[in-house]
Design a protein around this motif. Structure first.
Motif, PDB file in Angstrom:
ATOM      1  N   PHE A  52      16.652 -39.529  13.218  1.00 21.20           N
ATOM      2  CA  PHE A  52      17.657 -38.671  13.558  1.00 21.20           C
ATOM      3  C   PHE A  52      18.589 -39.347  14.353  1.00 21.20           C
ATOM      4  O   PHE A  52      19.657 -39.089  14.669  1.00 21.20           O
ATOM      5  CB  PHE A  52      17.781 -37.544  13.923  1.00 21.20           C
ATOM      6  N   ASP A  56      19.530 -34.356  19.343  1.00 22.48           N
ATOM      7  CA  ASP A  56      20.513 -33.297  19.048  1.00 22.48           C
ATOM      8  C   ASP A  56      21.094 -33.647  17.468  1.00 22.48           C
ATOM      9  O   ASP A  56      20.993 -32.289  16.526  1.00 22.48           O
ATOM     10  CB  ASP A  56      22.079 -33.862  19.425  1.00 22.48           C
ATOM     11  N   ARG A  57      20.895 -34.285  17.173  1.00 24.03           N
ATOM     12  CA  ARG A  57      21.340 -34.584  15.458  1.00 24.03           C
ATOM     13  C   ARG A  57      19.819 -33.987  14.271  1.00 24.03           C
ATOM     14  O   ARG A  57      20.253 -33.311  13.028  1.00 24.03           O
ATOM     15  CB  ARG A  57      21.656 -36.103  14.792  1.00 24.03           C
ATOM     16  N   ALA A  60      20.802 -30.073  14.529  1.00 20.83           N
ATOM     17  CA  ALA A  60      22.016 -30.001  13.522  1.00 20.83           C
ATOM     18  C   ALA A  60      21.825 -30.188  12.519  1.00 20.83           C
ATOM     19  O   ALA A  60      21.997 -29.103  11.513  1.00 20.83           O
ATOM     20  CB  ALA A  60      23.411 -30.826  13.693  1.00 20.83           C
TER      21      ALA A  60
END
Length: 193
Positions: A52, A56-57, A60
């Motif tokens: 990822f 954060d990704r 998300a």
């Protein structure tokens, strides 16, 4: 469950997303660190970055995953309701008050994700995108029931607010009223439209 060494990249990504959802539900946004998520998925922290590019990704992607699960449950309810427009609208709304949507763990996950949306423009954009899709689906179902085009937007906002309020209270205080009572309240509101 530990990931096998032969798990595909898609399986690893899915397992990391599911671990993130569990961590968010159990520990909130502040507890969603690479280390905690990796431990929950039984993998090394490096796999989070590998798959990822960072936490954060991954968070998300977890937001999108949770929203897709909710959407799938709502659409399954609509499909099961048959072809009559009012039954389809009623099923879409009522599904919010049953598993898997009316679930305290899902509420905890949403609260963590919403808290992130307050301070992160990208997460806020995701939130707005998913809620806009929910309201658009409501508008389509309301239109099928004969609600005038000029009333659709506000009617969908009203239904969304009612659903969210009942859902939140049902998840937080399930002894205050039943899912059946929530469905009756919503059905009376819909009949008024």
């Amino acid at each position: 469950m530990p990931l096998s060494k032969r798990a595909s990249a898609n399986d690893r990504r899915r397992d990391l997303i599911e671990a993130t959802v569990r961590v968010l539900a159990e520990r909130g946004a502040a507890g969603a660190s690479v280390r905690m998520i990796a431990a929950a998925a039984h993998v090394s922290p490096g796999l989070v970055t590998h798959h990822f590019g960072g936490v954060d990704r991954l968070v998300a992607a977890s937001y999108d995953h949770v929203a897709a699960q909710v959407e799938a449950a709502l659409e399954a309810a609509v499909d099961a309701a048959g072809t009559e427009p009012r039954a389809r609208l009623g099923a879409y709304v009522a599904a919010n008050f049953a598993a898997p949507i009316a679930d305290p763990a899902l509420l905890a996950t949403w609260l963590a994700l919403w808290s992130l949306a307050r301070g992160d423009p990208a997460m806020l954009g995701r939130h707005e995108q998913h809620y806009a899709a929910f309201r658009a689906r409501l508008e389509a179902l309301l239109a099928d029931c004969g609600v005038a085009a000029e009333r659709l937007r506000l009617a969908a906002i009203g239904v969304t607010a009612l659903v969210d309020g009942l859902w939140l209270e049902l998840c937080l205080s399930p002894d205050s009223f039943s899912a059946e009572e929530a469905r009756r309240i919503a059905a009376e509101y819909l009949a008024g439209l």
